[in-house]
Structures are given as C-alpha cells and as structure tokens.
Design an enzyme around this catalytic site. Sequence first.
Site, PDB file in Angstrom:
ATOM      1  N   GLY A 269      10.366  -5.468   2.563  1.00  0.00           N
ATOM      2  CA  GLY A 269      10.490  -6.386   1.382  1.00  0.00           C
ATOM      3  C   GLY A 269      10.779  -5.687   0.205  1.00  0.00           C
ATOM      4  O   GLY A 269      11.731  -5.942  -0.483  1.00  0.00           O
ATOM      5  N   CYS A 393      -1.576  -5.399  -1.875  1.00  0.00           N
ATOM      6  CA  CYS A 393      -1.810  -7.019  -2.121  1.00  0.00           C
ATOM      7  C   CYS A 393      -3.313  -7.358  -2.046  1.00  0.00           C
ATOM      8  O   CYS A 393      -3.734  -8.305  -1.569  1.00  0.00           O
ATOM      9  CB  CYS A 393      -0.998  -7.865  -1.259  1.00  0.00           C
ATOM     10  SG  CYS A 393      -1.236  -7.363   0.644  1.00  0.00           S
TER      11      CYS A 393
HETATM   12  N1  SAM Z   1       6.265  -2.250   1.617  1.00  0.00           N
HETATM   13  C1  SAM Z   1       6.166  -2.976   2.757  1.00  0.00           C
HETATM   14  C2  SAM Z   1       7.074  -4.312   2.251  1.00  0.00           C
HETATM   15  O1  SAM Z   1       7.173  -4.637   1.230  1.00  0.00           O
HETATM   16  O2  SAM Z   1       7.385  -5.147   2.952  1.00  0.00           O
HETATM   17  C3  SAM Z   1       4.892  -3.677   2.865  1.00  0.00           C
HETATM   18  C4  SAM Z   1       3.877  -2.690   3.585  1.00  0.00           C
HETATM   19  S1  SAM Z   1       2.454  -2.910   4.207  1.00  0.00           S
HETATM   20  C5  SAM Z   1       1.386  -3.439   2.834  1.00  0.00           C
HETATM   21  C6  SAM Z   1       1.759  -1.451   4.870  1.00  0.00           C
HETATM   22  C7  SAM Z   1       2.479  -0.665   5.829  1.00  0.00           C
HETATM   23  O3  SAM Z   1       1.926   0.621   6.015  1.00  0.00           O
HETATM   24  C8  SAM Z   1       2.455  -1.297   7.276  1.00  0.00           C
HETATM   25  O4  SAM Z   1       3.702  -1.654   7.721  1.00  0.00           O
HETATM   26  C9  SAM Z   1       1.627  -0.113   7.917  1.00  0.00           C
HETATM   27  O5  SAM Z   1       2.077  -0.253   9.225  1.00  0.00           O
HETATM   28  C10 SAM Z   1       2.112   0.997   7.258  1.00  0.00           C
HETATM   29  N2  SAM Z   1       1.267   2.241   7.461  1.00  0.00           N
HETATM   30  C11 SAM Z   1      -0.048   2.207   7.626  1.00  0.00           C
HETATM   31  N3  SAM Z   1      -0.537   3.631   7.482  1.00  0.00           N
HETATM   32  C12 SAM Z   1       0.460   4.270   7.365  1.00  0.00           C
HETATM   33  C13 SAM Z   1       0.837   5.461   7.019  1.00  0.00           C
HETATM   34  N4  SAM Z   1      -0.239   6.293   7.215  1.00  0.00           N
HETATM   35  N5  SAM Z   1       1.978   6.148   6.717  1.00  0.00           N
HETATM   36  C14 SAM Z   1       3.041   5.277   6.542  1.00  0.00           C
HETATM   37  N6  SAM Z   1       2.537   3.797   6.676  1.00  0.00           N
HETATM   38  C15 SAM Z   1       1.541   3.375   7.024  1.00  0.00           C
END
Ligand code: SAM
Length: 444
Positions: A269, A393
Amino acid sequence: MGRQKPREIAVRLLGQAGRGPDYLEQRLDAALAGQELSGPDRALTQELVCGVTRWQATLDWLVARRAPRPPSQPLLQNLLRLGLYQLFWLNRIPDHAAVGETVALARELGFGAQAGFVNALLRGYARDRPVTQQALAELRTTNPALGYSHPAWLVARWTARWGEARAAKLMEWNNTPPRNYARVNMLRADPGRLLDQWRQEGVEYDFGQWDWVPENSVFSLKAHPPLTRLASFQQGWFYVQDPSTLLAAGQLGAQPGETVLDCCAAPGGKTTLIAQAMRNQGRLLAQEISEERLDLVRENCARLGLTCVEPTLAPGPAPSREPPPGPAPDSGLCDRVLVDAPCSNSGVMRRRVELRWRLRPEELLRLRALQLALLEQAGRRLRPGGTLVYSTCSLEPEENQTVVREFLAGHPGLRLEQERQLLPFVEGVDGAYVATLRRTITPC
Ligand code: SAM
C-alpha cells in the site's frame, strides 16, 4: 432452507477461531471462494462470522444468563451465539427465522438432543426483547468490557489513557463494519476518468476529505460489484487502502529520481504510493521478510504499472538470522527510509475482527523489541540529511512514542521533526502513528 448455507458455513468457521496463524478474514475468504453463494448469502455469511466474532463476549454473557451450565461443546456455544446475534443485532431477520433455522442447524449438526434447549433459550429471548435490550444498554456502563465485547485489559488501558467516553467511542468504532476506500493511481488514471469508469461499472462512491490526503485522491466505496472483477481494478487505476495509510508516505516526501528504502513493504500500500510520488523514477527498494507476501508487492506493482520498485527479501532484524538466499541485499545509503513496522494492529481492530481476542499484553513488548531492531537497521541505511519515517497502525504508546524516544536516545545524529497519532474516534479513519526523523550528521 435457502438461507441455511450461510449459517452452516459461519458456524463451522467460528469453530476454528483463534486457531492457526492466519486471520479469520483470510479463512472466511477461502471458505467463500469454495462456495457458490448468491451475493446476499455471501454478505450474510460475512456478517454472521464477523458480527458473532466481534460480539462474542456479550453473546456469551447472554447465553450464561439463561443456561444453567454453559454448553461444553464449542459448536453448540457457537450455534447459540449465532442465534442470539440474529435476534439482537440483525434487524432484517425475523425472530421465527432466526430461531427456527438455528434449531434446524443444531439438529443437522448432531445436536438433536439439545435442540429443545436451543429453541427454549432463543424463544425466551425473542419474547423478552425489550427487557434484554435494556440490559444490554446498561451493560455498556456497568461493565464496558462485556457491554462492548472487548477484553478487560484493553478496556482498562484505553480508559486510563482517554477516559470512559472516548474508550467507549473507540470500542463502538471497532464494532462497526469497516468502510473500504480506494486511492486513485495517478500514474494510470485521474480522478475524473476513474469516476466516469466507476459509474459505468456500477461502483457507488463518496467523496471524503482528510487534511493529510490530497483532494480527490481517495474515495469511499459504497455499493459495488466484486472489485477484482472490474476493468478499472485490473488496469490498475486504483488501490484499496484506508486514508490513514497515506500519512506515512506523505511524510516521507519521496521525490522522482531518489533512492528510497521501504523496510516492511507487503502488501505494498505504501510502496505503491511512494512510487507514485516518485513518478515511477528512481529506485524504490521494497523489502519484506515473507517471500509469500513479497509476491503481493510484485503483483500490486505490476497491476499499477510501477517499474521503479525493486522487491527484495529482507535480511531480518536478528543478528543470528541466516542471510536469505540469492544476492546480498543492497546496503548503500538512501535518501529516505520508511519503517512501516509490524505491530499489534490495535488501530485497525474494526477490520481484524478476531484480533482483540488474540492480542496479549506481553505481545506489545515482543513487538517493541522487533520495532527497535528494524529502526536500528533502517538508521544505518539513511544518508546524512535523509528522512526516516517510522509508522504503525497501533494506538499503543509502547509501540509508538516510546519506541521512537528510545531509538532517538541511542542516536544523537537523528532528530524528531514531527509526529502524529491518528485516532479512529477523532479523525474517523483507522488508527495510525507516524514519526518523521531526520539525520543531521554523518552516520556513526
Ligand atoms: N507497508 C505495508 C503496506 O503499506 O502495505 C504494510 C506493512 S505491515 C504493517 C508489516 C510487514 O512487515 C508485514 O508484511 C511483515 O511480514 C513484515 N515484516 C515483519 N518482520 C519484518 C522484518 N524483520 N523485515 C522486513 N519485513 C518484516
């Protein structure tokens, strides 16, 4: 019996609540994909599953008032919840249908011996409707956790922070089915063209205004056919996202030609919005730890026609973690870095209906450690003078202000320029926190 199907699917799905890593919404989508249901039956199934999950604590309170002993079989408890939800939350279903179909389903599912009990409990409540409605209204004041169907620990922390009235507003918000919003992909369409196209496709929309969102770039979706079937969707003219999610990308301020790192990118997003701000020029490194979710970034970028995005598997925050296979991730300095961190999601509970029952207080501490580790990595990639945006969020200070303060305390070369918390009961959008930091001196 035409309506039997939604109730049966619903009661089976409710029986899987809290199990497995995937969200109820995903299980619901998967269950619906395997069924040939009419539009109204599909909507009823969704309403029953989400509604019963949201109101579970209040429904159980109702059951406990009339059942000498709570049913020991979870399926029977779910049948009672389903019947009561139809009686007290779904005005469009007549009482006799809510009772009769729940009793019939109880028999079909092997609870013939208990059908009389189910029938008596539901019929009794149908008879005493005004008294029960009064009791439900009083419960909101006498016991908000039961009255608004939220865990007591969340009610206590939100009440301590905002007071009873605002905590109640937040819980009401969480109990209301969410709206969907669409952001115009300005690289493929403009608002006028998109709205013309939607009128032809039968999409009903509303205008909205938020101080951090450019005018006419996000619309509220009302009635519409399944979005993925629309030509406007397939051609990448819009992306479905809540207005709150635009704040972080706006604060990042990415420009065409820059090198930008999005540390936690999936499903994309914010990546796709940043790419739009860059007018698809420059390098946008989109990192994500989950290979499966990285595919979503790829799909979304392809649909929206974004070629400046480089989806990459993230290295992971723990020093002991094995590096991912393939070429080493890019480690050069970036003009801007976004950390849209994994968090408790407490600002989006109206969308994640099961979350309130899964979340535990100790989870906030675990997440805080991960959030700090991600910021640590992100900070190393920021050039002098560059901008680092941290967003979640979540509504919880432990994941927001506290994380940012702790990070800044260890990084004197970074300073806080702005921070903002969007609150559902103030701004009328999903909760979000965004902090904008700038590197002032050479990285250490
Ligand atoms: N930015 C995204 C959007 O706007 O669509 C939403 C991100 S969501 C809040 C957090 C994401 O971080 C998830 O897809 C999760 O799989 C990923 N994640 C978790 N640990 C992570 C890491 N150590 N490094 C990178 N991504 C990670």
